[in-house]
Scaffold this active site. Structure first.
Site, PDB file in Angstrom:
ATOM      1  N   TYR A  92       0.855  -1.189   0.000  1.00  0.00           N
ATOM      2  CA  TYR A  92       0.000   0.000   0.000  1.00  0.00           C
ATOM      3  C   TYR A  92       0.887   1.233   0.000  1.00  0.00           C
ATOM      4  O   TYR A  92       2.077   1.160   0.263  1.00  0.00           O
ATOM      5  CB  TYR A  92      -0.933   0.004   1.214  1.00  0.00           C
ATOM      6  CG  TYR A  92      -0.246   0.336   2.509  1.00  0.00           C
ATOM      7  CD1 TYR A  92       0.333  -0.657   3.284  1.00  0.00           C
ATOM      8  CD2 TYR A  92      -0.154   1.657   2.958  1.00  0.00           C
ATOM      9  CE1 TYR A  92       0.967  -0.365   4.475  1.00  0.00           C
ATOM     10  CE2 TYR A  92       0.475   1.967   4.153  1.00  0.00           C
ATOM     11  CZ  TYR A  92       1.045   0.956   4.915  1.00  0.00           C
ATOM     12  OH  TYR A  92       1.682   1.250   6.082  1.00  0.00           O
ATOM     13  N   CYS A  93       0.274   2.399  -0.312  1.00  0.00           N
ATOM     14  CA  CYS A  93       1.024   3.637  -0.163  1.00  0.00           C
ATOM     15  C   CYS A  93       0.109   4.781   0.219  1.00  0.00           C
ATOM     16  O   CYS A  93      -0.544   4.739   1.249  1.00  0.00           O
ATOM     17  CB  CYS A  93       1.901   3.932  -1.364  1.00  0.00           C
ATOM     18  SG  CYS A  93       1.047   4.015  -2.924  1.00  0.00           S
ATOM     19  N   ARG A  94       0.066   5.826  -0.603  1.00  0.00           N
ATOM     20  CA  ARG A  94      -0.587   7.046  -0.123  1.00  0.00           C
ATOM     21  C   ARG A  94      -2.094   7.077  -0.325  1.00  0.00           C
ATOM     22  O   ARG A  94      -2.804   7.821   0.341  1.00  0.00           O
ATOM     23  CB  ARG A  94       0.029   8.257  -0.811  1.00  0.00           C
ATOM     24  CG  ARG A  94       1.497   8.406  -0.483  1.00  0.00           C
ATOM     25  CD  ARG A  94       1.977   9.797  -0.726  1.00  0.00           C
ATOM     26  NE  ARG A  94       2.690   9.883  -1.981  1.00  0.00           N
ATOM     27  CZ  ARG A  94       3.998  10.112  -2.094  1.00  0.00           C
ATOM     28  NH1 ARG A  94       4.731  10.289  -1.020  1.00  0.00           N
ATOM     29  NH2 ARG A  94       4.566  10.183  -3.255  1.00  0.00           N
TER      30      ARG A  94
ATOM     31  N   CYS B 233      -2.061   6.200  -5.694  1.00  0.00           N
ATOM     32  CA  CYS B 233      -0.638   6.447  -5.489  1.00  0.00           C
ATOM     33  C   CYS B 233       0.132   5.495  -6.393  1.00  0.00           C
ATOM     34  O   CYS B 233      -0.102   4.286  -6.424  1.00  0.00           O
ATOM     35  CB  CYS B 233      -0.295   6.210  -4.035  1.00  0.00           C
ATOM     36  SG  CYS B 233       1.445   6.382  -3.718  1.00  0.00           S
TER      37      CYS B 233
ATOM     38  N   PHE C 176      -2.919   4.735   3.218  1.00  0.00           N
ATOM     39  CA  PHE C 176      -2.860   5.006   4.650  1.00  0.00           C
ATOM     40  C   PHE C 176      -3.962   5.951   5.139  1.00  0.00           C
ATOM     41  O   PHE C 176      -4.605   5.670   6.153  1.00  0.00           O
ATOM     42  CB  PHE C 176      -1.468   5.543   5.005  1.00  0.00           C
ATOM     43  CG  PHE C 176      -1.381   6.087   6.385  1.00  0.00           C
ATOM     44  CD1 PHE C 176      -1.447   5.240   7.488  1.00  0.00           C
ATOM     45  CD2 PHE C 176      -1.258   7.453   6.599  1.00  0.00           C
ATOM     46  CE1 PHE C 176      -1.384   5.753   8.778  1.00  0.00           C
ATOM     47  CE2 PHE C 176      -1.198   7.968   7.887  1.00  0.00           C
ATOM     48  CZ  PHE C 176      -1.268   7.111   8.977  1.00  0.00           C
TER      49      PHE C 176
END
Lengths: 224, 224
Positions: free
Chosen positions: A175-177, A181, A205
């Site tokens: 996962y990221c932003r 993302c 997140f």
DNA sequence: CAATCAGTCAAGCTACTGATTGAATGAAGA
DNA sequence: TCTTCATTCAATCAGTAGCTTGACTGATTG
């Protein structure tokens, strides 16, 4: 005299107008990762300081971000209304009705998005099982400001170098932003090519945090 | 070359910009009641034909409304993406973070909104019981285009004249075009003053329909 | 207390938005 | 076919938004 209804529509419109600017949406996504100085936000988005500052003030007036002073820097973070929910609704609407959005995503990541992402709910279950390794591909400083509990942080730039830290026998969820993302899309592409069993978390997140789920802070990165 | 992320933000922003105009939001609310001609929509909002037409085309380009030709009129109706959901998210955000919105509502309807509105869920239950009479205070033509099943239609303008149709011993729930539609607020105020037991439905017709709940059509108005 | 640094403010320029007007389309009726 | 009606298009204009530049403010540092 203006009717109260028209005035209310005007208020709604004012808020929508604030979101009606790409640069501001980008600033908002970065601010959603955690507190950031104007300078950093300007850097991340490629805007000039003055320009970023002005946009941030527009966002603040609308309550999308809050700010506080820390010494000589000004730190901006996400406001505390249902901002993420509103952005989510906008995203869902865009996905439904704008072929362009779907097109850009799938053209650019050539079909990667079609590899069924993992939903937040599914991830929670599988984390309980321990049947999955969670990978946060954001830069270290963003990770430090908050991350999903138990996540391993390998910034996308370091991925090649640190492959050894990743298991080949357990599924990985990256996962990221946020949902768009680029980092997690590319991480999935890169690792999949190397034979890892990896999927993308549907959200990022900020959505996790906004859902009221527990958040880890600096120092508890899980190491193999 | 622009990054795909920036392009996606640009797409989102474009949609938000379309909602960033009071007149368009108002047109959208009216279109959400059912199909309407440009002329009617212009009338309802007080805009000139040309102006309304142009706004409607902006809304259509963004998918918020669809249109079809019927003889020499052009009929606009709500688009089929999650439009109501997006507007709902915008409303909830506005209520949370803009004192102005709360202020306008409560100033203008002096405290009426504080009389706990009835939620959609609660209404569904109470309709099953038969412990409530449902009152639609929108104009007849909007009612004809769709309404909550079993609702009694008395347009706000006719309310005084048709009081006899309303029971004094059963609770009444009034609704109209949406959460901020003036009609139901005023109907509650007027009838309460006359001793009726009446509450307001939290949402309006479009939200009910968007939630996938059954919708009545012309001719089945319940009479006492 | 001056120098420095992060951020904001003010002014100016360009580009776009929303409203108005009048002309152009396209369907329906005489 | 000519006319009428509903809508759209095209041109225009005032007002606003976004970006840049350079000056200003407020907190730290030497």
């Amino acid at each position: 005299m203006k009717s109260p209804k028209i005035e209310i529509f005007e208020q709604f419109a004012e808020l929508a107008r604030v979101l009606g600017q790409g640069n501001r949406l980008e600033l908002l996504e970065h601010a959603a990762q955690g507190e950031r100085s104007v300078e950093r936000l300007a850097q991340l988005t490629g805007l000039s300081m003055a320009n970023a500052s002005q946009h941030l003030q527009v966002l603040r007036r609308a309550g999308f971000v809050r700010s506080r002073r820390d010494g000589k820097r000004m730190l901006y973070r996400l406001g505390d209304g249902p901002v993420i929910e509103l952005l989510g609704a906008l995203r869902r609407y865009a996905e439904h009705s704008r072929a362009e959005v779907r097109g850009i995503v799938s053209d650019y990541f050539n079909g990667l998005d079609s590899l069924e992402p993992v939903s937040r709910e599914a991830l929670v279950k599988r984390l309980d099982d321990g049947s999955v390794v969670l990978l946060d591909v954001r830069p270290e400083d963003e990770f430090a400001l908050g991350h999903l509990p138990g996540a391993l942080n390998i910034p996308f730039a370091d991925l090649e170098r640190r492959l050894a830290e990743l298991p080949k026998d357990t599924q990985i969820v990256a996962y990221c932003r946020g949902p768009y993302c680029v980092l997690s899309f590319e991480a999935v592409a890169a690792l999949r090519a190397k034979g890892y069993d990896i999927k993308r978390l549907e959200d990022g997140f900020p959505e996790w945090k906004a859902a009221g789920l527990p958040v880890g802070v600096a120092g508890d990165s899980r190491l193999p």
